[in-house]
Design an enzyme around this catalytic site. Sequence first.
Site, PDB file in Angstrom:
ATOM      1  N   HIS A 154       0.826  -1.217   0.000  1.00 43.67           N
ATOM      2  CA  HIS A 154       0.000   0.000   0.000  1.00 43.67           C
ATOM      3  C   HIS A 154       0.861   1.268   0.000  1.00 43.67           C
ATOM      4  O   HIS A 154       0.356   2.336  -0.299  1.00 43.67           O
ATOM      5  CB  HIS A 154      -0.888  -0.020   1.249  1.00 43.67           C
ATOM      6  CG  HIS A 154      -2.321   0.308   1.005  1.00 43.67           C
ATOM      7  ND1 HIS A 154      -2.913   0.396  -0.237  1.00 43.67           N
ATOM      8  CD2 HIS A 154      -3.319   0.579   1.892  1.00 43.67           C
ATOM      9  CE1 HIS A 154      -4.194   0.699  -0.101  1.00 43.67           C
ATOM     10  NE2 HIS A 154      -4.459   0.820   1.178  1.00 43.67           N
ATOM     11  N   ASN A 193      -6.926   6.079   4.083  1.00 39.26           N
ATOM     12  CA  ASN A 193      -8.354   6.305   3.875  1.00 39.26           C
ATOM     13  C   ASN A 193      -8.792   7.760   3.978  1.00 39.26           C
ATOM     14  O   ASN A 193      -9.922   8.091   3.621  1.00 39.26           O
ATOM     15  CB  ASN A 193      -9.174   5.451   4.847  1.00 39.26           C
ATOM     16  CG  ASN A 193      -9.008   3.977   4.574  1.00 39.26           C
ATOM     17  OD1 ASN A 193      -8.339   3.573   3.624  1.00 39.26           O
ATOM     18  ND2 ASN A 193      -9.601   3.154   5.411  1.00 39.26           N
ATOM     19  N   ASP A 253      -0.817   2.533  -5.281  1.00 42.69           N
ATOM     20  CA  ASP A 253      -0.845   1.105  -5.563  1.00 42.69           C
ATOM     21  C   ASP A 253      -2.155   0.746  -6.252  1.00 42.69           C
ATOM     22  O   ASP A 253      -3.166   1.418  -6.063  1.00 42.69           O
ATOM     23  CB  ASP A 253      -0.695   0.311  -4.265  1.00 42.69           C
ATOM     24  CG  ASP A 253      -1.834   0.570  -3.295  1.00 42.69           C
ATOM     25  OD1 ASP A 253      -2.645  -0.344  -3.074  1.00 42.69           O
ATOM     26  OD2 ASP A 253      -1.937   1.706  -2.762  1.00 42.69           O
ATOM     27  N   ASN A 292      -9.490   3.087  -1.316  1.00 42.74           N
ATOM     28  CA  ASN A 292     -10.012   4.053  -0.348  1.00 42.74           C
ATOM     29  C   ASN A 292      -9.291   5.393  -0.353  1.00 42.74           C
ATOM     30  O   ASN A 292      -9.903   6.430  -0.102  1.00 42.74           O
ATOM     31  CB  ASN A 292     -10.003   3.447   1.061  1.00 42.74           C
ATOM     32  CG  ASN A 292     -11.054   2.376   1.205  1.00 42.74           C
ATOM     33  OD1 ASN A 292     -12.108   2.424   0.575  1.00 42.74           O
ATOM     34  ND2 ASN A 292     -10.771   1.377   2.015  1.00 42.74           N
TER      35      ASN A 292
END
Length: 187
Positions: free
Chosen positions: A19, A68, A93, A114
């Site tokens: 991530h 997020n 990513d 997100n």
Amino acid sequence: MFLLVGLGNTGKKYEDTRHNVGFKIIDHLVKTNNLDKVSVSNKFRSIIYKGKILDNTVILCKPTTMMNCSGEAVRLVKEFYKINNEDIFIFHDELDLVLPKVKFKYSGGSAGHNGIKSIDKNISNKYFRIRIGINIPNNNLSADKFVLAQFNKHEKKEIHTKINIIEKNINYIFSKDIDSFMSSISN
């Protein structure tokens, strides 16, 4: 002025996770272009670097909001520096792409990412995205566990090689020449 944002999560435990590939790109650009750290503040909810890449004034941003809520940080930096959405490039990513495939596009949907959903909510979906594939064949983990997993040694090498190729072709990003960029970085 261009804003280049790398998405990721802050903290030692997230450093080498899939991530955080966006953070890795920003770190590489900062190092290879000797950019100055401007701020690590709550004002921008980001780590900010400023300088020049290929005679272009750039702001590089690593949101400290966690993935997020990345859009909050992007909005704060965009508004402060008065940057148009068409001059914003988000590196992130992409689970829908095989490692280390890269796609460059303008606008579009979030594909369930997100961080991208948060940016869309905060500044609209009208900005450039450089998506770096992180998926591997026979991935048996759930999406949330997989994106927070670490790259293995071979994958790290592949990602590092692709980041170098992206950096060598960054002129196409600044000129927004998607076709030339894609043909220059393809495997």
